[in-house]
Design a protein around this motif. Sequence first.
Motif, mmCIF file in Angstrom:
data_model
loop_
_atom_site.group_PDB
_atom_site.id
_atom_site.type_symbol
_atom_site.label_atom_id
_atom_site.label_comp_id
_atom_site.label_asym_id
_atom_site.label_seq_id
_atom_site.Cartn_x
_atom_site.Cartn_y
_atom_site.Cartn_z
ATOM 1 N N GLU A 156 0.808 -1.218 0.000
ATOM 2 C CA GLU A 156 0.000 0.000 0.000
ATOM 3 C C GLU A 156 0.846 1.274 0.000
ATOM 4 N N THR A 157 2.142 1.153 0.277
ATOM 5 C CA THR A 157 2.992 2.352 0.313
ATOM 6 C C THR A 157 3.934 2.461 -0.885
ATOM 7 N N ARG A 160 4.538 2.593 -5.051
ATOM 8 C CA ARG A 160 3.917 2.861 -6.349
ATOM 9 C C ARG A 160 5.008 3.255 -7.356
ATOM 10 N N THR A 204 8.613 4.586 -5.888
ATOM 11 C CA THR A 204 8.234 5.670 -4.977
ATOM 12 C C THR A 204 7.576 5.060 -3.748
ATOM 13 N N GLU A 205 8.033 5.483 -2.570
ATOM 14 C CA GLU A 205 7.496 4.955 -1.312
ATOM 15 C C GLU A 205 6.847 6.100 -0.529
ATOM 16 N N GLU A 206 5.613 5.881 -0.135
ATOM 17 C CA GLU A 206 4.900 6.875 0.671
ATOM 18 C C GLU A 206 5.338 6.740 2.134
ATOM 19 N N THR A 207 5.794 7.847 2.696
ATOM 20 C CA THR A 207 6.216 7.874 4.093
ATOM 21 C C THR A 207 5.404 8.927 4.842
ATOM 22 N N GLY A 249 5.859 12.277 3.431
ATOM 23 C CA GLY A 249 5.576 12.473 2.014
ATOM 24 C C GLY A 249 6.228 11.408 1.153
ATOM 25 N N PRO A 250 6.017 11.448 -0.182
ATOM 26 C CA PRO A 250 6.591 10.442 -1.075
ATOM 27 C C PRO A 250 8.102 10.602 -1.214
ATOM 28 N N ARG A 284 11.335 9.079 -3.558
ATOM 29 C CA ARG A 284 11.716 8.322 -4.747
ATOM 30 C C ARG A 284 13.035 7.610 -4.490
#
Length: 733
Positions: A213-214, A216, A268-271, A274-275, A277
Amino acid sequence: MRQFPSLLVAGALLWSALPAAAQAPRVNPKYADLVRAELVAEPGAVAAGQPFTVGVRLVMKPHWHVYWRNPGDSGLAPEIAWALPPGFAAGAIAWPVPERIPVAGLMNFGFEGETLLTTTVTPPATLDGASVTLRAKVSYLVCERECIPGEASVAASLPVAPPGTSVRPDPRHRDLFETARSQLPQPAPWPARVSAVGETLTLHLAAPGLKRETVRDVAFFPYSETLIEHAAAQDVSIDAGGLHLALKLSNPAPSEPVSRLDGVLALTEETGSGPVRHAFALGEEPAQTAPVQAAPARPIPAAAAPAPASDAPAGLWQAALLAFLGGILLNLMPCVFPVLSIKVLGLVRQAGESPARVRLHGLAYTAGVLAAFLGLAASLIGLRAGGAQIGWGFQLQSPLVVASLAYLLFGMGLSLSGVVHLGGRFVAIGDGLTRRAGVEGSFFTGVLATIVATPCTAPFMGAAVGFALTQGAALSLAVFAALGFGLALPVLLLTLWPAAVRRLPRPGAWMETLKGVLAFPLYATVAWLIWVLSQQLGSTGLFLALIGLVLVGFCAWVLERARLAGPRGRRIAQAAAVLGVVALGMLVAALDRDRAQAGPVAVAGGPEPFTRARLDSLLAEGRPVFVNMTAAWCITCQVNERTSLSGAAVRQAFRARDVAYLKGDWTNQNPEITRVLEAHGRSGVPLYLLYRGPGSAEVLPQILTESIILAALDSLVPPRRAAALDPASSPKE
């Protein structure tokens, strides 16, 4: 042998201009604002022995892009040729992570907006002077829907720091280099493996910390240009074992199992903040050589390797045999006839000499042919090794070489016509050499026969030369030597068979008439070379080239006046001739400045100009495409176009089957066309390709007839919409 130094001077007139043919084309001023290039250095000064980072900054116009090291399904990677002070060394380009750029159903890898290509430069242990200047030539291909090749010369000057001083970053460029470093891939923190099932290659990363889920925007950029389908979907899944990325193989049945996958994985990982790369380098990056970063040859289209030409040689002996046969057939080509006829006329003069002397002439002619072929081949191999994308006939892409050859042949024609009688110290130049009884004349005739033969391509030559340029230097030179020996063989056999020479007509007054007649093929060749210049130069350059013919005529007239004048008049005339020669040299050197660089222009009712982007677009539409790779200086190409490609039956067949006709003009240097030639095992034009759709193309013979083209087109199924075409409408060529 007093004339031998003059022989070297005459040869140098043509050979000195050869490197100019390897230059990349200058960009048309119309497109000059598409890419802005500059060289920037990270430190504010240079310290002896301390490596530092420099970067070539490329700023593209909106919607235009340049390419990554693997350009994807089309394109050409930028190249940097360094010109550094003595003792300095430049490393390989550090490539930032690219973007995926879809174009007409294909996928390219490159950069839009702005990018910085960084390199580490190492200075010597000691530095003299107060400053150093770094220079480089950047060659690139910039594309939107059309592609424009261009180049830029960039430079940066840096002060030399005192010994023992630690240099600091230049505050003006600190942010630029920090951003560039953040875009470089880092070593992967997880172990990776690959598995292959059918046409699917799956990359597995043992990354248990990732959550589906994190994560993309996962994309894999391979270093290899031919391993996977770049445009195919990359399906990602994440589970407790890590990340799994399914890729489509270009070849579902590779010759060797795929055990590793080298390239860059971006995601890209959502943290919470924020995102972010990430980019990870997988496997080992192939070694690159400095200073020139050249993209490896790639197939056309990239999605599938082209079918090899039917006459492709299987090995060295086959290539040498094809080259030998091609060299023999070159004697029948219109390029060689003017010079070869002069050599036969010389053999008539020598018919009364001893057999040993006649054989010596044949051996000298053969030596001249071989020396010229090996010299051209060595230049071609060396320039290609340095990163230049050139092929056979490359020297005729230089207006300097074409003009020099035109002026030399024009001077020879004037001598044959009796306008000037070259003698004494001038006997070793042009026609004086080729018509001398000495063996140096026979040698120079062989050199000249080789130079004027390069615009022609005989059957068997293309595959043999293409094979030669994929081998090591020694094997390449062996194939070119076989080609030269084939060209020289007819004259050599004639001189080795004394009875044949004795059967030639005896010398007499008829020779003067024949000599005058033989001047006109030379004049025709000069007219053709000037026409070639008209395709290469703008109007000002063409005017200068024509003025050059006037200067050659002036020098010939002055030399003839000097021969008939007294001592004082002879000195004045010779001084005037020297001034004329100097003016001619300055004019030749200036010709390249007005080289025509107009962008591709389609002619109503005629073929479209070839670009890779246009080929990709047509293939994506499902249309068959006929590609004609040609050049103004290629006589074989011109004959094929007039006798086979322009016939009404061929045009009607193109219309009936909705075949798009693309014409690639290699008169001037064009990296895109060079890549197509290399992808099909050729190093020069002509090359004729018939694409039935995306994938491999059928390679047609180099010597065309209407029946050959129609037979190839008959294998195409006429589209349903072809019946609705108006037969009287303009052909879709």
